[in-house]
Design a protein around this motif. Structure first.
Motif, PDB file in Angstrom:
ATOM      1  N   VAL A  98      -4.087 -34.462  16.101  1.00  0.00           N
ATOM      2  CA  VAL A  98      -3.412 -34.770  14.835  1.00  0.00           C
ATOM      3  C   VAL A  98      -2.002 -35.287  15.158  1.00  0.00           C
ATOM      4  CG1 VAL A  98      -4.646 -33.199  13.278  1.00  0.00           C
ATOM      5  CG2 VAL A  98      -2.757 -32.330  14.663  1.00  0.00           C
ATOM      6  N   GLY A  99      -1.495 -36.185  14.314  1.00  0.00           N
ATOM      7  CA  GLY A  99      -0.174 -36.752  14.595  1.00  0.00           C
ATOM      8  C   GLY A  99       0.669 -36.938  13.348  1.00  0.00           C
ATOM      9  N   GLY A 100       0.116 -36.577  12.201  1.00  0.00           N
ATOM     10  CA  GLY A 100       0.837 -36.777  10.945  1.00  0.00           C
ATOM     11  C   GLY A 100       1.349 -35.470  10.363  1.00  0.00           C
ATOM     12  N   GLY A 101       1.677 -34.533  11.235  1.00  0.00           N
ATOM     13  CA  GLY A 101       2.210 -33.253  10.747  1.00  0.00           C
ATOM     14  C   GLY A 101       1.129 -32.226  10.456  1.00  0.00           C
ATOM     15  N   GLY A 102      -0.120 -32.555  10.816  1.00  0.00           N
ATOM     16  CA  GLY A 102      -1.225 -31.655  10.506  1.00  0.00           C
ATOM     17  C   GLY A 102      -1.111 -30.298  11.172  1.00  0.00           C
ATOM     18  N   SER A 103      -0.594 -30.270  12.394  1.00  0.00           N
ATOM     19  CA  SER A 103      -0.541 -28.968  13.083  1.00  0.00           C
ATOM     20  C   SER A 103       0.587 -28.099  12.533  1.00  0.00           C
ATOM     21  CB  SER A 103      -0.406 -29.150  14.594  1.00  0.00           C
ATOM     22  OG  SER A 103       0.653 -30.014  14.912  1.00  0.00           O
ATOM     23  N   VAL A 104       1.485 -28.691  11.746  1.00  0.00           N
ATOM     24  CA  VAL A 104       2.520 -27.893  11.081  1.00  0.00           C
ATOM     25  C   VAL A 104       2.046 -27.468   9.681  1.00  0.00           C
ATOM     26  CG1 VAL A 104       4.868 -27.960  10.130  1.00  0.00           C
ATOM     27  CG2 VAL A 104       4.398 -28.961  12.373  1.00  0.00           C
ATOM     28  N   ARG A 105       1.524 -28.429   8.919  1.00  0.00           N
ATOM     29  CA  ARG A 105       1.201 -28.116   7.516  1.00  0.00           C
ATOM     30  C   ARG A 105      -0.145 -27.407   7.335  1.00  0.00           C
ATOM     31  NH1 ARG A 105       3.469 -33.357   6.915  1.00  0.00           N
ATOM     32  NH2 ARG A 105       5.583 -33.192   6.086  1.00  0.00           N
ATOM     33  N   LEU A 106      -1.167 -27.843   8.095  1.00  0.00           N
ATOM     34  CA  LEU A 106      -2.499 -27.273   7.844  1.00  0.00           C
ATOM     35  C   LEU A 106      -2.588 -25.778   8.133  1.00  0.00           C
ATOM     36  CD1 LEU A 106      -5.028 -30.055   8.721  1.00  0.00           C
ATOM     37  CD2 LEU A 106      -5.225 -28.470   6.808  1.00  0.00           C
ATOM     38  N   PRO A 107      -2.035 -25.298   9.275  1.00  0.00           N
ATOM     39  CA  PRO A 107      -2.126 -23.849   9.499  1.00  0.00           C
ATOM     40  C   PRO A 107      -1.449 -23.042   8.388  1.00  0.00           C
ATOM     41  CG  PRO A 107      -1.567 -24.966  11.528  1.00  0.00           C
ATOM     42  CD  PRO A 107      -1.466 -25.999  10.437  1.00  0.00           C
ATOM     43  N   ARG A 108      -0.440 -23.615   7.746  1.00  0.00           N
ATOM     44  CA  ARG A 108       0.219 -22.886   6.657  1.00  0.00           C
ATOM     45  C   ARG A 108      -0.678 -22.805   5.425  1.00  0.00           C
ATOM     46  NH1 ARG A 108       4.139 -24.441   9.997  1.00  0.00           N
ATOM     47  NH2 ARG A 108       6.116 -23.320   9.975  1.00  0.00           N
ATOM     48  N   LEU A 109      -1.653 -23.715   5.332  1.00  0.00           N
ATOM     49  CA  LEU A 109      -2.585 -23.681   4.198  1.00  0.00           C
ATOM     50  C   LEU A 109      -3.836 -22.877   4.513  1.00  0.00           C
ATOM     51  CD1 LEU A 109      -2.539 -27.390   2.934  1.00  0.00           C
ATOM     52  CD2 LEU A 109      -1.330 -25.430   1.967  1.00  0.00           C
ATOM     53  N   ILE A 110      -4.419 -23.109   5.707  1.00  0.00           N
ATOM     54  CA  ILE A 110      -5.733 -22.501   5.978  1.00  0.00           C
ATOM     55  C   ILE A 110      -5.726 -21.589   7.201  1.00  0.00           C
ATOM     56  CG2 ILE A 110      -6.956 -24.439   4.889  1.00  0.00           C
ATOM     57  CD1 ILE A 110      -7.661 -25.468   7.713  1.00  0.00           C
ATOM     58  N   GLY A 111      -4.610 -21.546   7.935  1.00  0.00           N
ATOM     59  CA  GLY A 111      -4.533 -20.698   9.126  1.00  0.00           C
ATOM     60  C   GLY A 111      -4.888 -21.473  10.403  1.00  0.00           C
ATOM     61  N   VAL A 112      -4.279 -21.048  11.511  1.00  0.00           N
ATOM     62  CA  VAL A 112      -4.534 -21.683  12.816  1.00  0.00           C
ATOM     63  C   VAL A 112      -6.021 -21.562  13.181  1.00  0.00           C
ATOM     64  CG1 VAL A 112      -4.055 -21.522  15.302  1.00  0.00           C
ATOM     65  CG2 VAL A 112      -2.190 -21.265  13.655  1.00  0.00           C
ATOM     66  N   SER A 113      -6.598 -20.410  12.854  1.00  0.00           N
ATOM     67  CA  SER A 113      -7.969 -20.128  13.261  1.00  0.00           C
ATOM     68  C   SER A 113      -8.958 -21.134  12.656  1.00  0.00           C
ATOM     69  CB  SER A 113      -8.289 -18.693  12.826  1.00  0.00           C
ATOM     70  OG  SER A 113      -9.633 -18.423  13.009  1.00  0.00           O
TER      71      SER A 113
END
Ligand code: 1HE
Length: 282
Positions: A162-177
């Motif tokens: 991912v390169g559009g901020g997904g690794s910052v925003r997505l875990p905050r929504l659905i979790g790293v797991s």
């Protein structure tokens, strides 16, 4: 687009003239707050499933840089059956490492400007919400999904990340797991699953997403602008800070909001029984 006799359409006409064909904008007057408008932005590359090429992403940036001041909310949608198939892979093969970093950082700046811009953004999700398309959706403040929506992060299959901020925003929504599972296995989540895990706030029938988003945007327009500012800019920063700093920032923001004449008028209206009560869910 509004007719040319409407003075509020002038900034939009100017803005629209500089946009690529893959980004369309329409102003919708909002009745709940006279004088305000909703800007509907449409990703218009349906033949490429609204894949995000540089021209389209830069077009989005131009819109968010130059929102007319009368606009109080944005609805972001995709033309055709899909929200977005993500990064335009045909542009990827040309990039070396340095260009790849620059490209990702460009997306970061543009998506940051969406999340921490002037007005709340409501995304309408349908069909493919994939890779960079999902990253873009995550920069919006509210997500309305139609039952056709499906979510995937096929970066693993494509050999990228991912390169559009997904690794910052997505875990905050659905979790790293959950994100780890999506990226390692290429798992696709359907609209119901996405709703259950918090990718969307609202789930509606096919074809109903835009109307729902406009209805929600109307509610946003009717809020005090200072409250919308606080929700967009203070709330996420407070949530990320240590509790002591968060409590202090909250107090300051609350005092600023309640000190505004708009808040005083709204509270007077409630006490005089001129304002609507909170309703039970429908
Ligand atoms: C594309 C793209 C694209 C479609 N870049 N051209 N994203 C992906 O890995 C998703 C790739 N796309 C797909 O899996 C499928 O296209 C869909 C499931 C979204 C839709 O399938 P379908 O059968 O409706 O359409 P199609 O025939 O596959 O695609 C129609 C055209 O769009 C076709 O081009 P044509 O010239 O042959 O007509 C496709 O090549 C083109 N197209 N998706 C380029 N993504 C900041 S980092 C973010 C990293 C990522 O986003 S990785 C995820 C990339």
């Amino acid at each position: 687009m509004q007719d040319s006799h409407d003075p509020t359409s002038a900034p939009l006409t100017h803005l629209a003239a500089g946009l690529p064909p893959s980004v369309k904008v329409v102003l919708v007057p909002e009745q709940s707050a006279p004088g305000t408008q909703i800007l509907v932005i449409t990703l218009a590359r349906a033949h490429k499933r609204n894949a995000l090429d540089d021209i389209t992403v830069l077009g989005l940036a131009a819109v968010f840089e130059a929102l007319p001041t009368t606009v109080r909310a944005v609805v972001l949608e995709g033309e055709g059956e899909h929200f977005s198939a993500g990064l335009d892979l045909s542009e990827l093969s040309e990039r070396d490492i340095a260009a790849g970093i620059a490209h990702s950082r460009l997306w970061h700046r543009i998506f940051e400007n969406i999340q921490f811009g002037q007005v709340p953004v409501i995304a309408v999700l349908k069909g493919a919400v994939i890779g960079g398309g999902l990253e873009l959706a995550c920069a919006a403040h509210i997500r309305v999904a139609e039952t056709s929506a499906y979510y995937a992060l096929p970066e693993g299959q494509r050999g990228i990340f991912v390169g559009g901020g997904g690794s910052v925003r997505l875990p905050r929504l659905i979790g790293v797991s959950r994100m780890t599972d999506m990226m390692l296995t290429g798992r696709t989540h359907d609209a119901e699953s996405g709703q259950a895990m918090g990718l969307s706030h609202y789930l509606v029938d096919v074809g109903k997403g835009r109307d729902k988003a406009l209805q929600l945007a109307g509610k946003v327009c009717a809020n005090a602008p200072m409250t919308n500012f606080a929700v967009m800019h203070a709330l996420p920063r407070i949530a990320e800070s240590d509790p002591a700093a968060g409590y202090l920032t909250e107090s300051l923001m609350a005092a600023i909001a309640q000190g505004d004449e708009e808040a005083k008028r709204r509270i007077r209206d409630f006490l005089a029984k001129r304002a609507p009560k909170v309703r039970m869910p429908e």
